[in-house]
Design a protein around this motif. Sequence first.
Motif, PDB file in Angstrom:
ATOM      1  N   LEU A  20      -6.205  -6.763  -4.995  1.00 20.66           N
ATOM      2  CA  LEU A  20      -7.406  -7.500  -5.381  1.00 20.66           C
ATOM      3  C   LEU A  20      -7.102  -8.922  -5.818  1.00 20.66           C
ATOM      4  N   LEU A  21      -6.106  -9.093  -6.670  1.00 21.94           N
ATOM      5  CA  LEU A  21      -5.898 -10.374  -7.358  1.00 21.94           C
ATOM      6  C   LEU A  21      -4.933 -11.328  -6.662  1.00 21.94           C
ATOM      7  N   VAL A  22      -3.994 -10.798  -5.900  1.00 18.83           N
ATOM      8  CA  VAL A  22      -2.944 -11.632  -5.325  1.00 18.83           C
ATOM      9  C   VAL A  22      -2.988 -11.658  -3.810  1.00 18.83           C
ATOM     10  N   GLY A  23      -3.226 -10.519  -3.199  1.00 17.53           N
ATOM     11  CA  GLY A  23      -3.157 -10.416  -1.749  1.00 17.53           C
ATOM     12  C   GLY A  23      -1.741 -10.073  -1.337  1.00 17.53           C
ATOM     13  N   GLY A  24      -1.198 -10.832  -0.414  1.00 16.40           N
ATOM     14  CA  GLY A  24       0.187 -10.654   0.006  1.00 16.40           C
ATOM     15  C   GLY A  24       0.483  -9.273   0.546  1.00 16.40           C
ATOM     16  N   ASP A  25       1.667  -8.770   0.175  1.00 15.75           N
ATOM     17  CA  ASP A  25       2.148  -7.490   0.690  1.00 15.75           C
ATOM     18  C   ASP A  25       1.228  -6.332   0.315  1.00 15.75           C
ATOM     19  N   ALA A  26       0.701  -6.338  -0.882  1.00 12.14           N
ATOM     20  CA  ALA A  26      -0.192  -5.257  -1.311  1.00 12.14           C
ATOM     21  C   ALA A  26      -1.440  -5.221  -0.433  1.00 12.14           C
ATOM     22  N   ARG A  27      -2.011  -6.360  -0.172  1.00 10.90           N
ATOM     23  CA  ARG A  27      -3.214  -6.391   0.668  1.00 10.90           C
ATOM     24  C   ARG A  27      -2.893  -6.006   2.099  1.00 10.90           C
ATOM     25  N   GLU A  28      -1.773  -6.483   2.613  1.00 12.05           N
ATOM     26  CA  GLU A  28      -1.395  -6.139   3.980  1.00 12.05           C
ATOM     27  C   GLU A  28      -1.206  -4.624   4.116  1.00 12.05           C
TER      28      GLU A  28
END
Length: 157
Positions: free
Chosen positions: A21-29
């Motif tokens: 939610l807050l950063v994106g990056g690897d977690a969002r991918e």
Amino acid sequence: MPDRPNPARVVADADVLAADLLVGGDAREALDHVRAHSWVELAASDALLDDTEALVADLADPALAADHRERLEADRIDVDHPEGDHPALASAYRGQAAHLLSFDDTLRSAKAGLTLQPRISVSVRPPDAFARLFDPESLHEAVVGGEYRGPDRDPRA
């Protein structure tokens, strides 16, 4: 409860859900892979959502945290587990998930793996590894069968 985990079921620890939610990056991918395929499921207990909501509220805003929780509640496979269990581990075990995404080095350590493997068959890895290794075509063949036609949902919807 079956001995074998569901290879199309994923648990994301509170740190990964908040980072999505807050950063994106690897977690969002990594979580976009889950959201983009209707046959891949996110499992989470209320305790895991409690931890996520508290983390997002602390780092950002309580209203945003409540909205995020509401979306997660609508999209998850609800998992019950005994009070006091580690929310992500218990969600993986009780939710029969094959994958646990976490930034927590202690969950991903060799010592943790040796402790977990006799009890639960789960792959604990950071989101970047899951995003790199996720193979929807072969997973679709094993879980759903038939021809894989690509993602069937918008991960941002």
